[in-house]
Design a protein around this motif. Structure first.
Motif, PDB file in Angstrom:
ATOM      1  N   ALA A  38       0.835  -1.204   0.000  1.00  0.00           N
ATOM      2  CA  ALA A  38       0.000   0.000   0.000  1.00  0.00           C
ATOM      3  C   ALA A  38       0.869   1.253   0.000  1.00  0.00           C
ATOM      4  O   ALA A  38       0.560   2.239  -0.686  1.00  0.00           O
ATOM      5  CB  ALA A  38      -0.929  -0.007   1.215  1.00  0.00           C
ATOM      6  N   ILE A  39       1.955   1.222   0.782  1.00  0.00           N
ATOM      7  CA  ILE A  39       2.873   2.363   0.809  1.00  0.00           C
ATOM      8  C   ILE A  39       3.534   2.547  -0.551  1.00  0.00           C
ATOM      9  O   ILE A  39       3.567   3.654  -1.111  1.00  0.00           O
ATOM     10  CB  ILE A  39       3.951   2.143   1.891  1.00  0.00           C
ATOM     11  N   ILE A  40       4.057   1.453  -1.093  1.00  0.00           N
ATOM     12  CA  ILE A  40       4.784   1.516  -2.361  1.00  0.00           C
ATOM     13  C   ILE A  40       3.870   1.939  -3.503  1.00  0.00           C
ATOM     14  O   ILE A  40       4.256   2.736  -4.371  1.00  0.00           O
ATOM     15  CB  ILE A  40       5.451   0.161  -2.646  1.00  0.00           C
ATOM     16  N   ASP A  41       2.643   1.444  -3.504  1.00  0.00           N
ATOM     17  CA  ASP A  41       1.704   1.794  -4.578  1.00  0.00           C
ATOM     18  C   ASP A  41       1.446   3.298  -4.603  1.00  0.00           C
ATOM     19  O   ASP A  41       1.436   3.911  -5.683  1.00  0.00           O
ATOM     20  CB  ASP A  41       0.389   1.035  -4.387  1.00  0.00           C
ATOM     21  N   GLN A  42       1.257   3.902  -3.434  1.00  0.00           N
ATOM     22  CA  GLN A  42       1.023   5.338  -3.411  1.00  0.00           C
ATOM     23  C   GLN A  42       2.270   6.108  -3.846  1.00  0.00           C
ATOM     24  O   GLN A  42       2.178   7.100  -4.584  1.00  0.00           O
ATOM     25  CB  GLN A  42       0.580   5.782  -2.015  1.00  0.00           C
ATOM     26  N   LEU A  43       3.435   5.647  -3.428  1.00  0.00           N
ATOM     27  CA  LEU A  43       4.677   6.298  -3.859  1.00  0.00           C
ATOM     28  C   LEU A  43       4.855   6.202  -5.374  1.00  0.00           C
ATOM     29  O   LEU A  43       5.287   7.160  -6.034  1.00  0.00           O
ATOM     30  CB  LEU A  43       5.876   5.663  -3.156  1.00  0.00           C
TER      31      LEU A  43
END
Length: 393
Positions: A38-43
């Motif tokens: 979820a963190i990586i997708d937003q980044l």
């Protein structure tokens, strides 16, 4: 929780595949792969579409996180704010409660977190006084003693619910009854409670409650949540303001009428996306089942430590949380933590600065701390005990 369910959690957690035994969940727990994703997708969205352009999608994720936090705490989503740390959350609310004046009193438990006490020093500089609520025979904060201390000068009751230096569970709900009966603001530091034990802010009758995301919630560092009781919001006047917390209206800049008056327009949407996933995972798993597993695992570890020569346990209270405070003869708590780390076993350690009133009252310079999670299995316990046995004098 069944062994199959525990293994499923471990399989979904990269840290459980690394070969490290992690018993420092009270410091920071291990995030799931889905939380990392979820963190990586937003980044990646921000890198691809532009950071500001991707904020619309990120804002949707943040509101999902707010609703998930509200569900976990039995609170309306509008009563939840997100900050960068638990200490930031507590300080923002505390500073908004002022101004403090000579004669004002703040009542705290003996186990109050050192960071909260440091913030209270500002009130003391203005002439306020911090008084410690006596403990009962088990070492917990005593509600009856609290009631006997009350007078018209008491402006705040502060409680660290589950202290960082051991397994004590303070009677937060009983203290809430006293605070509400006398209409005194009541702040709870729930940094070690949220994600470990069931938390119902309605039953607790607290006005403010805060917790970090990185601990038992298994969220990322740099995230925290702040609950403010809606009817209490009018009593808090935060000094930190921007176009989000105090938007422009036809009458000028006006504070928001929800807990987002404690947020700023600049925040890491990627980290909050990760926190949102962690909160949703906790809700799906069920906090009652998490607490049951934590209680069972910590009871097994305490029983094993009691049988080990040279070990002294330092947990107070009639019932204990998943934080286990102990010392091993001949070892400073921090050095023991370091030596176990060399064996790829993570534990925590606490010194006087973290809980100064309690540590000094009990004559403790440091303690080693084991903190458990549903992620811990039988093999983890076996490796921990074998390592401690090897380090005994």
């Amino acid at each position: 929780m069944s062994p199959f369910e525990v293994q499923h959690l471990r399989d979904a957690t990269p840290g459980c595949q690394s070969g490290i035994v992690h018993f420092n969940h009270a410091g920071a727990s291990l995030p799931s792969q889905a939380t990392l994703d979820a963190i990586i997708d937003q980044l990646q969205r921000e890198a691809r579409d532009g950071p500001m352009e991707a904020s619309e999608h990120g804002a949707v994720l943040v509101e999902k996180a707010r609703r998930a936090a509200g569900q976990l705490l039995n609170a309306p989503a509008s009563s939840i704010a997100f900050t960068s740390s638990g200490s930031t959350a507590w300080n923002l609310a505390f500073q908004a409660l002022g101004p403090w004046k000579p004669g004002d009193r703040i009542l705290v438990g003996r186990q109050e977190w050192g960071g909260n006490l440091a913030s209270m020093a500002l009130a003391e500089q203005a002439g306020a006084r911090v008084d410690v609520i006596p403990c009962d025979e088990t070492g917990a904060v005593c509600p009856a003693a609290l009631e006997s201390m009350l007078d018209a000068n008491v402006k705040l009751i502060g409680l660290t619910w589950l202290p960082a230096n051991g397994g004590l569970i303070n009677p937060a709900q009983a203290i809430g009854v006293v605070a509400r009966r006398h209409a005194i603001p009541y702040f709870i530091d729930a940094g070690q409670a949220v994600g470990q034990v069931p938390v119902d802010v309605q039953a607790l009758q607290c006005d403010v409650l805060k917790s970090a995301g990185r601990k038992h919630l298994r969220g990322p560092r740099g995230t925290a949540l702040l609950y403010v009781r809606p009817a209490f919001l009018q009593h808090l006047n935060p000094a930190q303001r921007d176009v989000l917390s105090a938007p422009w209206t036809s009458e000028g800049f006006d504070l928001r009428d929800d807990s987002r008056r404690f947020e700023t327009s600049e925040a890491s949407l990627a980290l909050l996306a990760g926190l949102g996933n962690a909160l949703q995972e906790m809700n799906r798993l069920g906090i009652g089942r998490v607490w049951e597993r934590v209680a069972q695992t910590s009871a097994r570890i305490r029983a094993a430590l009691r049988q080990m020569p040279g070990v002294s346990l330092h947990d107070l209270g009639s019932a204990q949380s998943g934080l286990i405070a102990f010392n091993l003869a001949g070892w400073d708590g921090f050095e023991l933590k370091r030596r176990l780390g060399l064996k790829h076993i993570n534990i925590g350690a606490n010194g006087i600065a973290y809980t100064p009133l309690d540590m000094q009252a009990r004559g403790l310079a440091s303690i080693a701390r084991i903190s458990v999670s549903p992620l811990n299995n039988d093999r983890d316990i076996e490796l921990l005990m074998a390592a401690l046995e090897a380090l005994r004098d």
